[in-house]
Design a protein around this motif. Structure first.
Motif, PDB file in Angstrom:
ATOM      1  N   SER A 135       0.838  -1.205   0.000  1.00  0.00           N
ATOM      2  CA  SER A 135       0.000   0.000   0.000  1.00  0.00           C
ATOM      3  C   SER A 135       0.867   1.247   0.000  1.00  0.00           C
ATOM      4  O   SER A 135       2.086   1.182   0.155  1.00  0.00           O
ATOM      5  CB  SER A 135      -0.915  -0.001   1.228  1.00  0.00           C
ATOM      6  OG  SER A 135      -0.144  -0.001   2.411  1.00  0.00           O
ATOM      7  N   VAL A 186      -4.005  10.994   4.816  1.00  0.00           N
ATOM      8  CA  VAL A 186      -4.951   9.881   4.721  1.00  0.00           C
ATOM      9  C   VAL A 186      -4.772   8.989   5.948  1.00  0.00           C
ATOM     10  O   VAL A 186      -3.658   8.572   6.283  1.00  0.00           O
ATOM     11  CB  VAL A 186      -4.725   9.062   3.426  1.00  0.00           C
ATOM     12  CG1 VAL A 186      -5.595   7.821   3.393  1.00  0.00           C
ATOM     13  CG2 VAL A 186      -4.987   9.937   2.208  1.00  0.00           C
ATOM     14  N   HIS A 235      -6.272   3.504   8.116  1.00  0.00           N
ATOM     15  CA  HIS A 235      -7.353   2.590   7.716  1.00  0.00           C
ATOM     16  C   HIS A 235      -7.755   2.793   6.255  1.00  0.00           C
ATOM     17  O   HIS A 235      -8.224   1.855   5.598  1.00  0.00           O
ATOM     18  CB  HIS A 235      -8.559   2.796   8.641  1.00  0.00           C
ATOM     19  CG  HIS A 235      -9.628   1.780   8.454  1.00  0.00           C
ATOM     20  ND1 HIS A 235     -10.639   1.943   7.538  1.00  0.00           N
ATOM     21  CD2 HIS A 235      -9.845   0.589   9.066  1.00  0.00           C
ATOM     22  CE1 HIS A 235     -11.441   0.890   7.589  1.00  0.00           C
ATOM     23  NE2 HIS A 235     -10.975   0.053   8.507  1.00  0.00           N
ATOM     24  N   ASP A 236      -7.546   3.989   5.720  1.00  0.00           N
ATOM     25  CA  ASP A 236      -8.001   4.345   4.380  1.00  0.00           C
ATOM     26  C   ASP A 236      -6.890   4.332   3.322  1.00  0.00           C
ATOM     27  O   ASP A 236      -7.092   4.815   2.206  1.00  0.00           O
ATOM     28  CB  ASP A 236      -8.658   5.724   4.406  1.00  0.00           C
ATOM     29  CG  ASP A 236      -9.863   5.752   5.327  1.00  0.00           C
ATOM     30  OD1 ASP A 236     -10.571   4.728   5.409  1.00  0.00           O
ATOM     31  OD2 ASP A 236     -10.088   6.794   5.972  1.00  0.00           O
ATOM     32  N   ARG A 237      -5.724   3.787   3.668  1.00  0.00           N
ATOM     33  CA  ARG A 237      -4.610   3.743   2.717  1.00  0.00           C
ATOM     34  C   ARG A 237      -4.907   2.766   1.580  1.00  0.00           C
ATOM     35  O   ARG A 237      -5.246   1.606   1.827  1.00  0.00           O
ATOM     36  CB  ARG A 237      -3.331   3.325   3.423  1.00  0.00           C
ATOM     37  CG  ARG A 237      -2.792   4.399   4.346  1.00  0.00           C
ATOM     38  CD  ARG A 237      -1.597   3.948   5.160  1.00  0.00           C
ATOM     39  NE  ARG A 237      -0.729   3.046   4.433  1.00  0.00           N
ATOM     40  CZ  ARG A 237      -0.098   2.025   5.018  1.00  0.00           C
ATOM     41  NH1 ARG A 237      -0.236   1.780   6.295  1.00  0.00           N
ATOM     42  NH2 ARG A 237       0.690   1.243   4.305  1.00  0.00           N
ATOM     43  N   PRO A 238      -4.754   3.185   0.316  1.00  0.00           N
ATOM     44  CA  PRO A 238      -5.007   2.302  -0.821  1.00  0.00           C
ATOM     45  C   PRO A 238      -3.766   1.497  -1.209  1.00  0.00           C
ATOM     46  O   PRO A 238      -2.660   1.751  -0.733  1.00  0.00           O
ATOM     47  CB  PRO A 238      -5.377   3.283  -1.935  1.00  0.00           C
ATOM     48  CG  PRO A 238      -4.556   4.498  -1.624  1.00  0.00           C
ATOM     49  CD  PRO A 238      -4.524   4.569  -0.099  1.00  0.00           C
ATOM     50  N   THR A 244     -11.461  -4.522   7.437  1.00  0.00           N
ATOM     51  CA  THR A 244     -12.208  -3.421   6.810  1.00  0.00           C
ATOM     52  C   THR A 244     -11.296  -2.350   6.228  1.00  0.00           C
ATOM     53  O   THR A 244     -11.778  -1.441   5.544  1.00  0.00           O
ATOM     54  CB  THR A 244     -13.162  -2.769   7.823  1.00  0.00           C
ATOM     55  OG1 THR A 244     -12.395  -2.350   8.967  1.00  0.00           O
ATOM     56  CG2 THR A 244     -14.266  -3.730   8.242  1.00  0.00           C
ATOM     57  N   ALA A 245      -9.995  -2.429   6.465  1.00  0.00           N
ATOM     58  CA  ALA A 245      -9.070  -1.435   5.912  1.00  0.00           C
ATOM     59  C   ALA A 245      -9.114  -1.482   4.383  1.00  0.00           C
ATOM     60  O   ALA A 245      -9.217  -2.561   3.785  1.00  0.00           O
ATOM     61  CB  ALA A 245      -7.652  -1.694   6.407  1.00  0.00           C
ATOM     62  N   LEU A 246      -9.008  -0.324   3.758  1.00  0.00           N
ATOM     63  CA  LEU A 246      -9.110  -0.236   2.304  1.00  0.00           C
ATOM     64  C   LEU A 246      -8.111  -1.154   1.609  1.00  0.00           C
ATOM     65  O   LEU A 246      -8.461  -1.866   0.664  1.00  0.00           O
ATOM     66  CB  LEU A 246      -8.926   1.214   1.841  1.00  0.00           C
ATOM     67  CG  LEU A 246      -8.972   1.441   0.326  1.00  0.00           C
ATOM     68  CD1 LEU A 246     -10.303   0.975  -0.265  1.00  0.00           C
ATOM     69  CD2 LEU A 246      -8.715   2.907   0.012  1.00  0.00           C
ATOM     70  N   ARG A 247      -6.858  -1.160   2.046  1.00  0.00           N
ATOM     71  CA  ARG A 247      -5.842  -1.974   1.379  1.00  0.00           C
ATOM     72  C   ARG A 247      -6.163  -3.466   1.455  1.00  0.00           C
ATOM     73  O   ARG A 247      -5.891  -4.210   0.520  1.00  0.00           O
ATOM     74  CB  ARG A 247      -4.453  -1.661   1.925  1.00  0.00           C
ATOM     75  CG  ARG A 247      -4.274  -1.906   3.400  1.00  0.00           C
ATOM     76  CD  ARG A 247      -2.971  -1.250   3.880  1.00  0.00           C
ATOM     77  NE  ARG A 247      -2.720  -1.404   5.295  1.00  0.00           N
ATOM     78  CZ  ARG A 247      -3.181  -0.603   6.234  1.00  0.00           C
ATOM     79  NH1 ARG A 247      -3.977   0.430   5.918  1.00  0.00           N
ATOM     80  NH2 ARG A 247      -2.862  -0.799   7.501  1.00  0.00           N
ATOM     81  N   TYR A 259      -8.699  -5.399  11.795  1.00  0.00           N
ATOM     82  CA  TYR A 259      -7.798  -4.272  11.576  1.00  0.00           C
ATOM     83  C   TYR A 259      -6.949  -4.071  12.837  1.00  0.00           C
ATOM     84  O   TYR A 259      -7.483  -3.927  13.938  1.00  0.00           O
ATOM     85  CB  TYR A 259      -8.596  -3.005  11.256  1.00  0.00           C
ATOM     86  CG  TYR A 259      -7.735  -1.771  11.143  1.00  0.00           C
ATOM     87  CD1 TYR A 259      -6.852  -1.619  10.083  1.00  0.00           C
ATOM     88  CD2 TYR A 259      -7.803  -0.773  12.096  1.00  0.00           C
ATOM     89  CE1 TYR A 259      -6.053  -0.492   9.979  1.00  0.00           C
ATOM     90  CE2 TYR A 259      -7.011   0.355  11.997  1.00  0.00           C
ATOM     91  CZ  TYR A 259      -6.137   0.489  10.943  1.00  0.00           C
ATOM     92  OH  TYR A 259      -5.343   1.599  10.849  1.00  0.00           O
TER      93      TYR A 259
END
Length: 180
Positions: free
Chosen positions: A21, A27, A30-33, A63-66, A91
């Motif tokens: 990621s 950011v 939790h929202d890191r792509p 549930t984390a984006l990555r 997470y």
């Protein structure tokens, strides 16, 4: 020494660390792509699971984006992906939380996929593996990089019976996608 088998059917826990990621400024973690490499490696992980017949009956995903992106890209490599449960407890989870979630899996699921994060996944593998084939456990303990896949086999009537040291680590691999 090979771990003594328990009673019940053969069960398989496949542990997949999310793909590489990025850390964009501003950011939340939790929202890191996924990074470009992660976008290549996640499908490679899915292909590896299919090629080795490690396809799950159920997936448990952070549930984390990555992690969610890793699941989506990996499972897109299969004809029909299994059901997935996105669980916020995965997470930043340690071994106790990971085991709680795994032990809630339905008894009719023989192969379970867990998609999550380090250091929890690496610690879980070390906790569950009573033994390993070849040098898989040494490699998993030395480094469990992004997109790594570990396969733990054990016998048990239900997932609730999964205990420390009960599993045999039968494989540890790090699938990588080629550059485009």
């Amino acid at each position: 020494m090979i771990a003594r088998p328990g009673f019940g059917p053969l069960r398989r826990l496949v542990v997949l660390r999310h793909a590489k990621s990025v850390r964009p400024e501003g950011v939340a973690d939790h929202d890191r792509p996924l990074a470009r490499r992660g976008l290549r490696d996640a499908p490679a992980a899915g292909r590896a699971l299919a090629e080795h017949d490690w396809l799950p009956g159920l997936a448990l995903c952070s549930t984390a984006l990555r992690a969610r992106q890793t699941w989506e890209l990996a499972s897109a490599q299969w004809g029909t992906p299994p059901p997935v449960r996105h669980d916020p407890r995965l997470y930043a989870a340690g071994v106790p939380e990971l085991l709680d979630v795994v032990r809630e899996a339905p008894a009719d699921v023989e192969t379970l996929l867990l998609v999550g994060h380090n250091p929890g996944l690496e610690d879980l593998i070390g906790t569950l593996a009573g033994d390993a084939l070849d040098d898989a456990l040494d490699r998993a303990r030395a480094k469990y990089p992004t997109s790594a896949v570990a396969v733990l086999d054990w016998h048990g009537a239900t997932w609730r019976a999964l205990a420390p040291g009960a599993a045999l680590l039968t494989a540890m691999t790090v699938p990588r996608g080629g550059r485009k």
